[in-house]
Design a protein around this motif. Structure first.
Motif, PDB file in Angstrom:
ATOM      1  N   THR A 150       0.836  -1.205   0.000  1.00 15.28           N
ATOM      2  CA  THR A 150       0.000   0.000   0.000  1.00 15.28           C
ATOM      3  C   THR A 150       0.872   1.256   0.000  1.00 15.28           C
ATOM      4  N   ASP A 182      -5.592  -1.644  -5.089  1.00 11.51           N
ATOM      5  CA  ASP A 182      -4.956  -2.145  -3.863  1.00 11.51           C
ATOM      6  C   ASP A 182      -5.839  -3.215  -3.242  1.00 11.51           C
ATOM      7  N   GLN A 191      -7.314   0.236  -0.567  1.00  7.75           N
ATOM      8  CA  GLN A 191      -7.539  -1.054   0.092  1.00  7.75           C
ATOM      9  C   GLN A 191      -8.812  -1.022   0.934  1.00  7.75           C
TER      10      GLN A 191
END
Ligand code: DUT
Ligand code: MG
Length: 242
Positions: free
Chosen positions: A48, A169, A89
């Motif tokens: 990330t 992500d 994410q």
């Protein structure tokens, strides 16, 4: 070619502000239009963090990130956002309608473009099933839709901006295997000319990537195609077997 979408990380080292040790060390790779570069590695490896440097959520402490040959440190964020879409994410939905959430980042998109994006993101049917369709309300944080629906809405939002570069992500982790496969097949067509960088947990998501970077403790320890890494990379083999 000025807006091609070539991404280059050149000897990038990064530490979070105030932290002593870097979370990324000497990262170098290039991702070109038409290519998919995948990043795989255990939790905390720095995946990330690596993605966050392209849209300048943070800047490297050493080295450079370049977009079409220009260091992103010389571009302002609005300019980068036009060319690069990051699906984070933890996909973020805000209080408002589905339409508001999809138009975030590209307010002038037509309804047709919103539905096209939803179709690719495998979100068309659940939005159609809602009584108010695109006008259905999303609660703050997207708490009234499932994790998988949240991911698909955030992928659709990225598609609406028609960027040159997509950063995903871990964007497919909350999807069942069948939806994941359908979504990736649709994405592959839609993003065929774009540059795609994808962080994945499931190896099945990235076996077709042009290049896979194996990240371990902030370093690229191995790189290659799926077949090459199966032969050469013990770290990759471990991930495949896990
Ligand atoms: N880290 C921080 N501050 C932050 C975010 C992360 O210090 O705001 C640290 C935690 C970790 C390292 O950076 O030691 C890398 O984190 P990152 O989130 O980049 O790892 P990941 O590979 O994305 O992990 P996961 O698979 O759990 O998403
Ligand atoms: Mg992560």
């Amino acid at each position: 070619a000025a807006l091609a979408g070539v991404v280059e990380y050149r000897n990038v080292t990064f530490a979070y502000p105030g932290a002593e040790s870097p979370v990324l060390s000497n990262i170098s790779f290039t991702a070109r239009p038409g290519q998919t570069v995948a990043i795989i590695g255990s939790t905390g490896a720095g995946k990330t963090s690596l993605l966050s440097l392209l849209p300048r959520l943070y800047d490297p402490v050493e080295g450079e990130v370049l977009l079409d040959g220009v260091p992103v440190s010389r571009l302002d964020r609005a300019e980068i956002t036009k060319r690069v879409a990051l699906v984070p994410q933890r996909p973020y939905l805000f209080s408002g309608t589905i339409e508001h959430n999809l138009r975030f980042g590209k307010s002038e998109a037509t309804d047709r473009e919103l539905w096209d994006a939803l179709r690719v993101a495998q979100g068309e049917s659940f939005v159609r099933d809602k009584k108010n369709g695109l006008d259905a309300r999303i609660a703050q944080g997207g708490t009234n839709v499932s994790g998988g629906q949240r991911q698909r809405l955030c992928i659709a939002r990225a598609l609406v901006t028609k960027p040159r570069v997509y950063l995903f992500d871990d964007s497919f982790s909350a999807l069942d295997v069948a939806t994941d496969a359908r979504l990736r097949a649709a994405l592959k067509q839609t993003t065929a000319d774009a540059t795609v960088i994808i962080v994945a947990q499931r190896v099945s998501t990235i076996t077709e990537a042009d290049q896979i970077l194996v990240l371990d403790n902030g370093r690229i320890v191995d790189r290659g195609t799926h077949e090459e890494l199966l032969e050469t990379s013990p770290t990759y083999q471990e991930i495949v077997e896990s």
